[in-house]
Design a protein around this motif. Structure first.
Motif, short mmCIF file in Angstrom:
data_model
loop_
_atom_site.label_atom_id
_atom_site.label_comp_id
_atom_site.label_asym_id
_atom_site.label_seq_id
_atom_site.Cartn_x
_atom_site.Cartn_y
_atom_site.Cartn_z
N GLN A 1 43.27 13.19 92.44
CA GLN A 1 44.28 14.09 92.97
C GLN A 1 45.46 14.18 92.01
O GLN A 1 45.89 13.16 91.45
N ASN A 2 45.97 15.39 91.85
CA ASN A 2 47.22 15.56 91.13
C ASN A 2 48.33 15.14 92.08
O ASN A 2 48.52 15.75 93.14
N THR A 3 49.05 14.08 91.73
CA THR A 3 50.01 13.52 92.69
C THR A 3 51.24 14.41 92.87
O THR A 3 51.99 14.25 93.82
N ASP A 4 51.45 15.35 91.97
CA ASP A 4 52.58 16.28 92.14
C ASP A 4 52.21 17.41 93.09
O ASP A 4 52.95 17.71 94.03
N THR A 5 51.05 18.03 92.87
CA THR A 5 50.66 19.19 93.68
C THR A 5 49.88 18.79 94.92
O THR A 5 49.79 19.55 95.88
N GLY A 6 49.29 17.61 94.93
CA GLY A 6 48.44 17.19 96.05
C GLY A 6 47.05 17.80 95.97
O GLY A 6 46.21 17.55 96.84
N LEU A 7 46.81 18.62 94.97
CA LEU A 7 45.51 19.30 94.85
C LEU A 7 44.56 18.50 93.95
O LEU A 7 44.98 17.58 93.25
N VAL A 8 43.30 18.89 94.01
CA VAL A 8 42.31 18.23 93.17
C VAL A 8 42.58 18.57 91.71
O VAL A 8 42.73 19.74 91.35
N GLU A 9 42.65 17.53 90.92
CA GLU A 9 42.87 17.72 89.49
C GLU A 9 41.53 17.80 88.77
O GLU A 9 41.29 18.67 87.95
#
Ligand code: MG
Length: 389
Positions: free
Chosen positions: A142-150
């Motif tokens: 997870q991209n910890t900034d966007t909360g989306l799957v990186e």
């Protein structure tokens, strides 16, 4: 010497269903998690010493939970981290020079002998071995900034490390001391400390049921994983006959039925209830009605037979069993049983304290044959089933 360390020093605040006990002392189907995790090590023929590491506040809980065993050493108090707790266990064992050590989390109650054997086996060739399962799920970062799957992480070669983990004692002892000297406290299992020390560690695929109890919902899952207990079901059979004599009614299953004759007997001659009482006594192997209520005893003259039946019910409870169903067959040409059948079932349900759906009352003639066919009396057969939980 093979020793085992059980790590039970955590507070387990995420899992405990109540706030009163840390999770390792919470019972799973009547037995604390710690005891379930401990027993396979205590009963393993090659494990000679078991050292449990506990939280200093849990001493009384511990003493009240664990079985007595010559293999079980006095518990040692753990430290602030899992890593420190294990190291303290190793320090206690070190003067006794074990050559192997198994390290296991108390929150994994499904460890068994096969798993212990499996992690000990590779120690012939390498310094350590870890119970593990290959990662079966697709892994996302997870991209910890966007909360989306990186990205999707390639799971090839990825395993989940469980416990028990087995090591050559000196190797893991020195690895732990070296790790402590660096001041690092972030090792979450002992294999990672062994890796830090450059030791060879084998992965041993083990039983998928070897789960760690971490969240409250895990207790429910663990309950489902428990082996099903065998059910101890027992049946008994009873038979009785009473002859007709002069009178104007009979009593069957506690119900008074007008008739041209009565039944002859010392008590109220309820032949069906007598057969049923004997069936119940038979199911728990506790003699028969004549033994408990001798017909020679004047006290029982004209007695209502429910006294006998209720005595048998008390004997079931005393034996630690419960009655699950009864089935009575009444054999006679007269009187007609059918119109009274439901009243009989209701009366038996009241006396036996079980649901009416668990009570069968049936009747048959004997086609004019034999003593019942000649209407010389009434016979009754009964079956009773009890369960010892
Ligand atoms: Mg009788």
């Amino acid at each position: 010497m093979i020793a085992a360390i059980l790590v039970a020093a955590g507070r387990g605040s995420r899992a405990a269903p109540s706030t009163t006990s840390p999770k390792q002392y919470v019972e799973l189907d009547g037995k604390p998690l710690l005891v379930r995790s401990l027993e396979p090590f205590l009963t393993h023929p090659d494990v000679q010493v078991v050292q449990v590491v506990i939280h200093p506040d849990d001493r009384a809980l511990y003493e009240g939970s664990v079985p007595s065993s010559d293999k079980l050493w006095s518990p040692v108090a753990g430290g602030a981290t899992r890593q420190e707790s294990v190291r303290r266990g190793l320090e206690v064992l070190q003067p006794h020079k074990p050559n192997r050590v198994l390290i296991h989390d108390a929150a994994r109650p499904f460890v068994d002998k096969a798993t212990i054997d499996a992690v000990l086996e590779p120690l012939e060739r390498c310094a350590g071995a870890v119970a593990a399962t290959p990662v079966a799920d697709t892994l996302k970062r997870q991209n910890t900034d966007t909360g989306l799957v990186e990205t999707t992480v390639d799971r090839t070669g990825l395993w989940r490390a469980l416990t028990p983990q087995a090591f050559r004692f000196d190797a893991i002892y020195e690895a732990h001391r070296a790790a402590a000297r660096t001041g690092r406290t972030d090792f979450t299992d002992d294999a990672s400390i062994a890796e830090f020390a450059g030791l060879d560690i084998a992965l041993v695929e083990t039983d998928a049921r070897n789960i760690k109890i971490t969240h409250p919902g895990d207790f429910a899952l663990a309950t489902q994983l428990l082996p099903r207990r065998s059910v101890d079901v027992r049946t008994g059979q009873g038979y009785d006959v009473h002859a007709f004599s002069s009178g104007d009614h009979v009593i069957l299953c506690g119900v008074k039925i007008p008739h041209s004759h009565a039944l002859l007997g010392h008590s109220d001659a309820d032949v069906a209830m007598h057969a049923l009482t004997d069936a119940i006594l038979g199911a728990i192997g506790d003699g028969d009605i004549g033994q408990h209520f001798p017909p020679t005893d004047e006290k029982w003259r004209g007695a209502a037979s429910e006294v006998f039946l209720q005595d048998a019910c008390r004997r079931i409870k005393k034996a630690g069993a419960r009655l699950t169903n009864v089935d009575v067959t009444i054999v006679c040409e007269v009187p007609k049983i059918g119109p009274h059948r439901e009243a009989m079932r209701r009366e038996l349900a009241r006396l036996l304290e079980i649901d009416i759906s668990r009570i069968g009352v049936k009747a048959t003639t004997s086609e004019g044959l034999g003593f019942t066919g000649r209407s010389e009396g009434i016979a009754a057969h009964a079956l009773a089933t009890v369960v010892f939980d």
